[in-house]
Write a protein that holds these residues in place. Structure first.
Motif, PDB file in Angstrom:
ATOM      1  N   TYR A 261      -0.617   3.519  -1.025  1.00  0.00           N
ATOM      2  CA  TYR A 261      -1.247   2.328  -0.431  1.00  0.00           C
ATOM      3  C   TYR A 261      -0.664   2.051   0.953  1.00  0.00           C
ATOM      4  O   TYR A 261      -1.356   1.663   1.881  1.00  0.00           O
ATOM      5  N   VAL A 262       0.670   2.246   1.046  1.00  0.00           N
ATOM      6  CA  VAL A 262       1.350   1.942   2.302  1.00  0.00           C
ATOM      7  C   VAL A 262       0.854   2.867   3.412  1.00  0.00           C
ATOM      8  O   VAL A 262       0.500   2.413   4.512  1.00  0.00           O
ATOM      9  N   ARG A 263       0.765   4.157   3.111  1.00  0.00           N
ATOM     10  CA  ARG A 263       0.344   5.115   4.147  1.00  0.00           C
ATOM     11  C   ARG A 263      -1.094   4.819   4.599  1.00  0.00           C
ATOM     12  O   ARG A 263      -1.405   4.870   5.780  1.00  0.00           O
ATOM     13  N   LYS A 264      -1.932   4.485   3.623  1.00  0.00           N
ATOM     14  CA  LYS A 264      -3.325   4.166   3.972  1.00  0.00           C
ATOM     15  C   LYS A 264      -3.362   2.950   4.912  1.00  0.00           C
ATOM     16  O   LYS A 264      -4.078   2.960   5.918  1.00  0.00           O
ATOM     17  N   ALA A 265      -2.578   1.939   4.608  1.00  0.00           N
ATOM     18  CA  ALA A 265      -2.570   0.728   5.451  1.00  0.00           C
ATOM     19  C   ALA A 265      -2.019   1.052   6.842  1.00  0.00           C
ATOM     20  O   ALA A 265      -2.529   0.527   7.843  1.00  0.00           O
ATOM     21  N   SER A 271      -7.607  -1.033  12.765  1.00  0.00           N
ATOM     22  CA  SER A 271      -8.849  -1.663  12.313  1.00  0.00           C
ATOM     23  C   SER A 271      -8.557  -2.884  11.436  1.00  0.00           C
ATOM     24  O   SER A 271      -9.286  -3.873  11.470  1.00  0.00           O
ATOM     25  N   LEU A 272      -7.474  -2.842  10.677  1.00  0.00           N
ATOM     26  CA  LEU A 272      -7.122  -3.999   9.839  1.00  0.00           C
ATOM     27  C   LEU A 272      -6.844  -5.211  10.717  1.00  0.00           C
ATOM     28  O   LEU A 272      -7.228  -6.331  10.412  1.00  0.00           O
ATOM     29  N   ASP A 273      -6.156  -4.964  11.860  1.00  0.00           N
ATOM     30  CA  ASP A 273      -5.822  -6.066  12.755  1.00  0.00           C
ATOM     31  C   ASP A 273      -7.103  -6.671  13.342  1.00  0.00           C
ATOM     32  O   ASP A 273      -7.263  -7.884  13.416  1.00  0.00           O
ATOM     33  N   ALA A 274      -8.046  -5.786  13.719  1.00  0.00           N
ATOM     34  CA  ALA A 274      -9.290  -6.270  14.306  1.00  0.00           C
ATOM     35  C   ALA A 274     -10.107  -7.078  13.296  1.00  0.00           C
ATOM     36  O   ALA A 274     -10.704  -8.102  13.620  1.00  0.00           O
ATOM     37  N   GLU A 275     -10.078  -6.632  12.020  1.00  0.00           N
ATOM     38  CA  GLU A 275     -10.865  -7.313  10.970  1.00  0.00           C
ATOM     39  C   GLU A 275     -10.244  -8.642  10.548  1.00  0.00           C
ATOM     40  O   GLU A 275     -10.881  -9.464   9.920  1.00  0.00           O
ATOM     41  N   LEU A 285      -0.159  -6.696   2.288  1.00  0.00           N
ATOM     42  CA  LEU A 285       0.136  -5.426   2.953  1.00  0.00           C
ATOM     43  C   LEU A 285      -0.462  -5.376   4.357  1.00  0.00           C
ATOM     44  O   LEU A 285       0.145  -4.849   5.287  1.00  0.00           O
ATOM     45  N   HIS A 286      -1.661  -5.962   4.525  1.00  0.00           N
ATOM     46  CA  HIS A 286      -2.302  -5.947   5.845  1.00  0.00           C
ATOM     47  C   HIS A 286      -1.476  -6.733   6.857  1.00  0.00           C
ATOM     48  O   HIS A 286      -1.412  -6.376   8.028  1.00  0.00           O
ATOM     49  N   GLU A 287      -0.842  -7.809   6.412  1.00  0.00           N
ATOM     50  CA  GLU A 287       0.017  -8.577   7.322  1.00  0.00           C
ATOM     51  C   GLU A 287       1.290  -7.798   7.624  1.00  0.00           C
ATOM     52  O   GLU A 287       1.746  -7.750   8.757  1.00  0.00           O
ATOM     53  N   LEU A 288       1.829  -7.181   6.579  1.00  0.00           N
ATOM     54  CA  LEU A 288       3.095  -6.461   6.751  1.00  0.00           C
ATOM     55  C   LEU A 288       2.978  -5.324   7.756  1.00  0.00           C
ATOM     56  O   LEU A 288       3.888  -5.110   8.548  1.00  0.00           O
ATOM     57  N   VAL A 289       1.867  -4.594   7.720  1.00  0.00           N
ATOM     58  CA  VAL A 289       1.756  -3.452   8.641  1.00  0.00           C
ATOM     59  C   VAL A 289       1.647  -3.901  10.096  1.00  0.00           C
ATOM     60  O   VAL A 289       1.869  -3.101  11.000  1.00  0.00           O
ATOM     61  N   GLN A 290       1.295  -5.160  10.307  1.00  0.00           N
ATOM     62  CA  GLN A 290       1.286  -5.648  11.692  1.00  0.00           C
ATOM     63  C   GLN A 290       2.726  -5.861  12.170  1.00  0.00           C
ATOM     64  O   GLN A 290       3.008  -5.898  13.357  1.00  0.00           O
TER      65      GLN A 290
END
Ligand code: HEM
Length: 502
Positions: A261-265, A271-275, A285-290
């Motif tokens: 999951y981590v690698r995918k994020a 794109s996650l940041d844009a969405e 996880l989406h917040e963490l990867v930022q």
């Protein structure tokens, strides 16, 4: 006559200086401690008898016996009965304070929060599996993790009952309708794994999927790894004899599962940041990867929360249904209360109105706290307010680096706090009691559980929906209840019951 050369004279001098330095340091420390104790009026607490002053192995046979017979919690409770609610016990060279005094626990977790940390013993045990996640860090690193995580638990998020309904539906589908035996604990653990993944990663996994090899392997190894951690916490270095390659394999499987999951994020980071602006839900996880693309660190955080989210709520639901399966009168009273919903799906506000259900949940958490025992270590010389002297009322000195174990399981069963029927499951007691720090299933102070409201909502929602679907429940486990201790507590034999649909 032996004539010493200059080298051996120097050596002697150096040795003498080291011994003198050591003694002066020891004496100085003893004087400082004496002065500190006098200033704060500290007296020593009761102490477990000890014949082996070096390795302090006196307790080993008792602990081994308790571990072999799945009775660690009763072993601990018996120690408090023997010694009082605060006492000293030595094991493997570590001289720890044990306490079930609410005032002491409040002092450690809140009043003097910075005088205590998770400590080396806990860090060493947790680190192999959880790295530097929120459950194994202190100070700035912990503050950072906590700040990052908090928005996931806003009221809007936890009150989304549509979220819960989706997952509870798949649980209910797996309960047999023909009255045959089912292990509810297994189903609750699958459901909370699914809800946690949804909450943390934003992906829905249906129960069909969760029965796949990947999920089954993950579930098996996460339990095994936790069991090993619990052994390391109890037996320290001796646990090395038992936790070998099996532990390493479990860590590899579990971290590998989360790593996907981590690698995918990380790959989809941009794109996650844009969405993000369009998304209604906060996905951890989406917040963490930022914040970081460090794969190991992301895995540490995600895995910690996954364990927190999966095992605790599943443990609570399991113990709640264990009690219901033995107590038709409690089941019936709950049915009457749930009947006021007239078969409708409950809203968050309606769940809050179900008073008897909240008593049943509290009583379950009191008798079966899912985190039954915990530990902190003093960061400096400090004082706990009670437990010292012959009457246990004097303050107790805690030396820098000393561990303090607090056993919520035993505190929740204290007759002087809960009455002579403290060992009985009686939800009605919650009509009148307000135990404050004597009731601590979710911890307290700055490190209070972040998932408390979420867990209580999911537990209430699941219980209501099962009550709306089934008219009766019966126990199908002939044996006595046995504990399973990992980082949390569960039932060793599962929760075997049968349910009759309405
Ligand atoms: C019945 C359910 C639950 C119980 C009984 C429970 C209990 C606890 C306890 C006792 C602690 C303190 C641990 C310690 O000091 O070492 C804790 C911390 C924590 N819990 Fe829970 N928990 C539950 C559910 C959840 C859920 C569902 C989540 C998240 C999905 C969660 C997230 C956390 C986090 C992040 C912490 C760490 C807080 C910190 O150190 O700042 N918990 N929980």
């Amino acid at each position: 006559m032996i004539i010493m050369g200059p080298d051996s004279l120097l050596l002697r001098l150096a040795c003498t200086l080291i011994v003198v330095f050591y003694l002066v340091k020891k004496i100085n420390r003893a004087l400082t401690v004496r002065q500190f104790k006098q200033t704060h009026g500290c007296l020593p607490p009761a102490s477990e008898p000890r014949k082996d002053p070096i390795l302090s192995l006196d307790a080993l046979p008792g602990i081994l016996h308790a571990a072999r017979h799945d009775g660690i919690l009763n072993y601990l409770q018996a120690a408090y009965c023997r010694n009082g609610s605060t006492f000293l016990s030595s094991f493997l060279g570590s001289n720890d304070i044990f306490t079930i005094d609410p005032e002491n626990i409040k002092t450690m977790l809140a009043v003097k929060f910075t005088d205590f940390e998770l400590g080396e013993k806990r860090r060493a045990a947790f680190h192999p599996l959880l790295g530097n996640g929120i459950f194994s860090t202190d100070g700035a690193q912990w503050e950072h993790s906590r700040a990052l995580l908090r928005p996931s638990f806003t009221r809007t998020q936890i009150s989304s009952t549509e979220f819960h309904e989706r997952h509870v539906q798949s649980l209910i589908r797996n309960i047999p309708r023909d009255g045959s035996t089912v292990d509810l604990q297994t189903l609750f653990f699958s459901m909370t794994l699914e809800t946690s993944i949804d909450l943390l990663v934003g992906e829905t996994v249906d129960s069909q999927h969760s029965a796949s090899d990947d999920f089954a392997e993950f579930a098996k190894h996460i339990s095994h790894a936790q069991r090993m951690i619990s052994l390391i916490l109890t037996f320290g270095v001796l646990s090395k004899l038992h936790c070998g390659s099996g532990f390493k394999k479990s860590i590899r499987v579990v971290r590998g599962f989360i790593g996907k999951y981590v690698r995918k994020a990380i790959q989809n980071r941009t794109s996650l940041d844009a969405e993000k602006q369009q998304r209604e839900r906060y996905v951890f996880l989406h917040e963490l990867v930022q914040d970081t693309c460090d794969e190991a660190r992301l895995t540490d955080e995600l895995l910690s929360i996954l364990i927190a989210g999966r095992d605790t709520t599943a443990g609570l639901l399991s113990m709640l249904f264990y009690e219901l399966a033995q107590r038709p009168e409690v089941w019936e009273r709950l049915q009457t209360e749930v009947g006021t919903l007239e078969g409708q799906l409950p809203s968050f506000e309606q769940l809050k109105q179900l008073k008897y259900l909240s008593w049943v949940i509290n009583e379950t958490l009191r008798l079966h706290p899912i985190v039954p025992s915990n530990i902190r270590t003093a960061t400096r010389d400090t004082v706990l307010p009670v437990g010292g002297g012959p009457d246990g009322k004097a303050p107790v000195f805690v030396s820098k680096g000393q561990n303090v174990v607090y056993t919520v399981y035993a505190m929740h069963r204290r007759q002087d706090l809960y009455g002579p029927d403290a060992d009985e499951f009686r939800p009605e007691r919650w009509a009148t009691i307000r135990p404050g720090w004597a009731f601590l299933p979710f911890n307290g102070g700055p490190r209070i559980c972040l998932g408390q409201q979420y867990a209580l909502t999911l537990t209430s929602y699941t219980t209501v929906r099962i009550l709306q679907t089934f008219k009766s429940i019966s126990n199908r486990d002939p044996g006595p209840w046995k504990e399973w201790l990992g980082l949390t507590m569960a039932s060793k034999n599962g929760i075997k019951v049968s349910l009759v649909p309405k």
